[in-house]
Design an enzyme around this catalytic site. Structure first.
Site, PDB file in Angstrom:
ATOM      1  CD  GLU A 253      60.240  71.693  50.009  1.00  0.00           C
ATOM      2  OE1 GLU A 253      60.831  70.898  50.177  1.00  0.00           O
ATOM      3  OE2 GLU A 253      59.540  72.311  51.234  1.00  0.00           O
TER       4      GLU A 253
ATOM      5  CG  ASP B 195      40.039  73.590  48.775  1.00  0.00           C
ATOM      6  OD1 ASP B 195      39.643  72.717  48.561  1.00  0.00           O
ATOM      7  OD2 ASP B 195      40.707  74.279  47.961  1.00  0.00           O
TER       8      ASP B 195
END
Ligand code: ADP
Length: 293
Positions: free
Chosen positions: A94, A197
């Site tokens: 998306e 992360d």
């Protein structure tokens, strides 16, 4: 030459939307991959490209995005398909147009991250291995957190550093630090679903002001590992931390664990980007050994 028609055919097969590409525009900002916005007459997709041999990087990322999205705690781009076209691997997700960051809602982001971390499972690790940047990251299940951090995180990075030629003092003191992991991680966190992360480059705000996290290295671990990384390259601002702590306070002793968690990322930077990170890694190891008393 990127085979956009093949990528469009895969989007069509995966989503049912007949994708007929009109344009693609390269975006900056990625560390590892090339990133594009692909458009047809009425929709846009975010596409990451790398060499075809790196397809697993993208299947791992898609699985991570799915897991984070399933928690329904914080907005994550929906992954749509992965594959190879010609000699390139691709990941389509998306497309989320981002808003102008600072003015938006860091306190909502803090609450939502705590909500993500409330997702737990039995034991640390994940259903599959993945990557931190481009470096393989092992996630084999492990019930003991200190062992997990030592064997699946720090030791592999130290071994990689040795293979890259960083021996000597880094390895001597690094081995000493590995032995000290149980003493330094003397707390019992629940296994929380982590982004893995979460530096500033992997959080943005959509145009409605909602936080969006992306480019994950997902696993179940100590939530403090995510928070530590938010502080590594700049910090997310006082409102973010106040909201997180209000939702779920941290255990005493976090500042020392933060250093141990961020050492993983600094060693990874040493391995990925070179000797510019060696001094920082060594300083962190010395501070941690000093904290043992
Ligand atoms: P890399 O894996 O190479 O580090 P990222 O996943 O961080 O690449 O993406 C590169 C840049 O593209 C990000 O810094 C962000 O600005 C933008 N970006 C990432 N995901 C999306 C998305 N779904 N929609 C729009 N822009 C995105």
């Amino acid at each position: 030459m990127t085979d956009w028609n093949q990528i469009a055919a895969t989007i069509t097969a995966a989503t049912g939307h007949p994708c007929q590409p009109r344009s693609h525009r390269e975006l900056g900002g990625g560390c590892i991959n090339r990133a594009f916005v692909l458009r047809d007459a009425d929709q846009a997709w975010f596409v990451k490209l790398n060499d075809a041999r790196r397809l697993d990087l993208f299947t791992a990322e898609a699985a991570g995005l799915e897991a984070l999205a399933a928690a329904r705690a914080i907005r994550v781009p929906r992954p749509l398909c992965t594959g190879t076209a010609q000699n390139e691997a691709f990941l389509v997700m998306e497309y989320i147009p981002f808003g102008r960051a600072q003015a938006l809602s860091p306190s909502d982001a803090g609450h939502q991250l705590a909500g993500l971390h409330r997702q737990t499972q039995d034991g640390f690790g994940w259903v599959r291995d993945n990557y931190i940047g481009a470096t393989p990251q092992a996630n084999d299940p492990e019930p003991d957190w200190a062992r997990f951090w030592r064997e699946r995180r720090l030791r592999p990075q130290l071994d990689l550093a040795l293979a890259r030629g960083y021996g000597g003092r880094l390895q001597d003191r690094g081995q000493r630090l590995l032995e000290a992991c149980p003493a330094l991680l003397d707390h019992a966190p629940p296994p929380s679903l982590l982004h893995g992360d979460l530096w500033g480059g992997n959080l943005a705000y959509d145009q409605a002001g909602r936080a969006v996290i992306f480019d994950p290295a997902t696993y179940y671990g100590d939530r403090e590992a995510d928070l530590a990384m938010t502080e590594l390259f700049g910090g997310f601002g006082a409102d973010f931390y106040a909201a997180y702590h209000e939702a779920w306070p941290l255990d005493p002793g976090y500042p020392v664990r933060r250093e141990l968690y961020n050492l993983y990322h600094i060693l990874n930077h040493l391995n990925l980007f070179g000797a510019g990170y060696l001094g920082q890694a060594q300083t962190m190891i010395e501070r941690l050994l000093a904290a043992l008393g």
